[in-house]
Structures are given as C-alpha cells and as structure tokens.
Write a protein that holds these residues in place. Sequence first.
Motif, PDB file in Angstrom:
ATOM      1  N   ALA A  63       0.824  -1.208   0.000  1.00  0.00           N
ATOM      2  CA  ALA A  63       0.000   0.000   0.000  1.00  0.00           C
ATOM      3  C   ALA A  63       0.858   1.259   0.000  1.00  0.00           C
ATOM      4  O   ALA A  63       0.612   2.205  -0.768  1.00  0.00           O
ATOM      5  N   VAL A  64       1.865   1.288   0.855  1.00  0.00           N
ATOM      6  CA  VAL A  64       2.731   2.474   0.944  1.00  0.00           C
ATOM      7  C   VAL A  64       3.573   2.611  -0.316  1.00  0.00           C
ATOM      8  O   VAL A  64       3.808   3.727  -0.804  1.00  0.00           O
ATOM      9  N   PHE A 221       9.056   6.538   4.773  1.00  0.00           N
ATOM     10  CA  PHE A 221       8.437   5.340   4.193  1.00  0.00           C
ATOM     11  C   PHE A 221       8.183   4.292   5.272  1.00  0.00           C
ATOM     12  O   PHE A 221       7.098   3.706   5.350  1.00  0.00           O
ATOM     13  N   GLY A 222       9.190   4.047   6.105  1.00  0.00           N
ATOM     14  CA  GLY A 222       9.056   3.040   7.154  1.00  0.00           C
ATOM     15  C   GLY A 222       7.986   3.400   8.165  1.00  0.00           C
ATOM     16  O   GLY A 222       7.243   2.530   8.636  1.00  0.00           O
ATOM     17  N   PHE A 365      -0.702   8.158   6.732  1.00  0.00           N
ATOM     18  CA  PHE A 365      -1.058   6.788   7.099  1.00  0.00           C
ATOM     19  C   PHE A 365      -1.298   6.675   8.597  1.00  0.00           C
ATOM     20  O   PHE A 365      -2.150   5.915   9.049  1.00  0.00           O
ATOM     21  N   GLY A 366      -0.538   7.446   9.381  1.00  0.00           N
ATOM     22  CA  GLY A 366      -0.707   7.403  10.828  1.00  0.00           C
ATOM     23  C   GLY A 366      -2.073   7.890  11.263  1.00  0.00           C
ATOM     24  O   GLY A 366      -2.689   7.318  12.170  1.00  0.00           O
ATOM     25  N   ALA A 367      -2.568   8.947  10.635  1.00  0.00           N
ATOM     26  CA  ALA A 367      -3.880   9.480  10.991  1.00  0.00           C
ATOM     27  C   ALA A 367      -4.971   8.456  10.727  1.00  0.00           C
ATOM     28  O   ALA A 367      -5.900   8.280  11.539  1.00  0.00           O
ATOM     29  N   VAL A 368      -4.888   7.761   9.604  1.00  0.00           N
ATOM     30  CA  VAL A 368      -5.877   6.736   9.278  1.00  0.00           C
ATOM     31  C   VAL A 368      -5.795   5.577  10.270  1.00  0.00           C
ATOM     32  O   VAL A 368      -6.814   5.092  10.774  1.00  0.00           O
ATOM     33  N   ALA A 369      -4.576   5.134  10.569  1.00  0.00           N
ATOM     34  CA  ALA A 369      -4.399   4.002  11.479  1.00  0.00           C
ATOM     35  C   ALA A 369      -4.904   4.320  12.881  1.00  0.00           C
ATOM     36  O   ALA A 369      -5.579   3.496  13.516  1.00  0.00           O
ATOM     37  N   LYS A 370      -4.597   5.519  13.388  1.00  0.00           N
ATOM     38  CA  LYS A 370      -5.037   5.884  14.737  1.00  0.00           C
ATOM     39  C   LYS A 370      -6.561   5.934  14.825  1.00  0.00           C
ATOM     40  O   LYS A 370      -7.149   5.439  15.787  1.00  0.00           O
TER      41      LYS A 370
END
Length: 434
Positions: A63-64, A221-222, A365-370
Amino acid sequence: MIESDKGFWRGYWPLLLVIVAGQLAQQADVIMVGHLGGGAPGAYAMTTRLVVVDVILLSALGAVASTAIGEARRNGASPGVVGAILWLSLLAGLCCAAFGSATYPRFARLLVDDDAIAGLICDGVLWYSLAAPFRFISSTSAFMLHALDQGSGVVKWKLGEFAAKAIGNFLAMEIFGLGFSSCFQIGAVICVGSSIWGIWTLSRHGVDWLTLPGASWVRRFGNAALWESERGVAMHLAMLACLTMFAAPGLGNYHVGRLNCFAAGQTLMLIVFTPLVTLMRFLAFRLAGLTDERLIDSIRTISLKGAPFAVGVAILLMAGADPLGRLYGQHGPWWTTLVEILAASIPLRYMTSILRAVLQARGSFGAVAKTDSSVFWFVALPLVALGLYIDSPFVTYLSLIVPEGLSALRFWKQAPLVSRATRPRSSAETSTAI
C-alpha cells in the motif's frame, strides 16, 4: 471529467482482479490440502494464522509503495523510488525469513498438542519463511506496476500464477504424493519466478538499482508502513475478539445460531468489502500523483458520480437478505439484521474509502491508522459486547456502521482538501479533468 477519462479508472479493475486472483490461489491450496485428509486441513489453517505478521507487513508495504510511486511520478522521480522500495522489500523479506524460521516452528509446537499436526505446521512455516524475500519483492513489484499503469500485465501474470499453483499442487500431492509441505514448496518456487518477473518488468522503466534510499526518505516510508501494519493488526485482532465474544457461552443468551450467522456474515463481508478496499488502494496511489487543485476536482467528481452506485448496491443487498440467507444456510433476526445494517453502511463506507485514500495519498497513514484502531476497539467491540449481552442483533450490528460514521467525521477534520472539494464551486472555479 473523471468519468469520461478512461486513463484514470483503467487501473481499478486490474487491481481488483489481482486481489481476487490471490484469494483464488489460496482456495487452490485449501482444496488440495483438504484431499490429503487427516490433520492436513487444520494444519494449513493454523499455518495461515501463524504467518499473520508476514501477511500484514506485506500488505502494508504494498500500500505504501504504490502511494510512494504515485507521488514520485508527480515529481518525476519514480525510477529512483522504485529502486529504493525494492531494496527495502528485500530487507523486510530477509528479516521476516529470519524471524519466521526461528519462531514460527516454536509457536506451532506451543499451540498444538498433536505432534503429527505440529510437524506438518513446522514444515509449512519453514518453507513459507524461506520464500519471504522473494514474496516481498514479488508483492511490492506488483503494487508498483499498478501505480505505473502496468496493471493489465500484472493481472495476466497473477492469473498465470494461479494456474501454476493449481497444477503444481495437483501434480505434487495427487500424482507424486509429496505430501503437505509440497504445497508450500510449490508456492516458494512461484514466488522466485514472480520476483524475477517483477524486477525484469520494472527494469523497463529505467530503475536506478544502485541508488540506496536516503535516511529521511527511509524514515518517512518506514513510518507509513508501520502505521499501516498497526492498522492491519488492529483490524485482525478486533475481528478475532468479536468472533470470540460470539462464541462465548457466558455472554448473554448464547446459542450457536447467532455464532453461525456471524461466521457466515464474515464471508459475505469479505465479498462486499473487497471492491471498497480495492477502491481505497487504487485512489491512494492515483490521487498521490495529482496536484492539490486536480485532487480537489477529482474528489468532487468521484463522490458525486459514485454515490448513486453505492446506494444501488446497498438496496440490492438489503433486498437480497433472504436469498442470501438460503445460500449461506442462515435465517432469523441475527442474519437479516446483519445483512440490512451491512447494506445500510455501504454508501458511508464508499465515502470513507475516499477519505482514507485522500489522507494516505498525502502521506497521512498514521492518521488513518489511529482513527481506525480507536473506533475498532473503543466503539465497535463495546457495541458487540453490549448487543450480545442484551441479546439484541440491532445493537450488536451497529458495530458495522457507527464506528464508520465516527471515522468519517474524524477523517473530514483531518483532510482539509475534502472540505474544499465538497463546497459549491464559485464562478471563478473551472473544472479540471484528470
């Protein structure tokens, strides 16, 4: 406009077909292993559960990677980024191979008391782990090729993989009698071939193989890959917790019928959600390649043109509750309520798929995951527990729509481009085609 530009949408169906082909390949394993009898089917199911870390990280990297390629194309830097992602994929695969070889066999013997079944699992996870570097290169190459508008070639290759897997399984297990581990050995050989094909195909795009990625780029990326992995883990554990609660005799008025309805519903949800998950993945890398103004116009058109289709699918699904019940062998309020609330959630899920894609396209991606992790654990699970306790299908299955609505509100606040896209256009604005 978007709907008239075939170049924008032509990658969606190949991506969906590739995902379906991957599911078919697993079905080829399940069918052939089932013919072995004994403890082989259970050993295969346990093996697929043990390697969940590999599966989630593999999906997250893909995905990334595709989103990073979409962004790099906008900046004219895709050759160097492709090479960097392949280096990282190889490193991730080597780490998973070492981790899996060292730990999965031990976990298998701890979780399974039957020595014969544990032995089968150990053989399977060993071959699965040894193939990890090739699996990671193959998977990320496929996602990057989709982002480079080479999806049709990936579809042909993946369908060829499915045919090779089915034929290989039949020859190995039915003709030559090589047993359970041959299923994973055939898979390892296919992974090697797929990684070679992926690298060769990418090489035609002028990939800069000798350029190692910079530290700041690797961190970005990581970090995105880790957040997407966390999201996958949260979803997996939340669904496992829901299934455990449905199977708990002490929670409310337990009866096996509601467990069977939920288990059958999981299969139905997999079918319903696959096009939406594909849409999110597709839009994430497509929108990553657009400037802000073009992205705003794209969101507006995608939302307006797709919403009626989502509503139509919801109506068809709601009307088909009884026929689907006959197909799955389920009936009663625990089934009909599930289908009806699932259907009602589809238009909302269509919009949240777009919102997630917009955030991921801009690296959030962090905002979506949280957000997703929070609503899974602090909203969905309590609703399931309460609904089962009071024996209410309606309250239980609100877990399918209320968390999604809260996610939509949160994403709306986190994606200012979306609010700009949904405002009425001023007379000074002009439509920008993708």
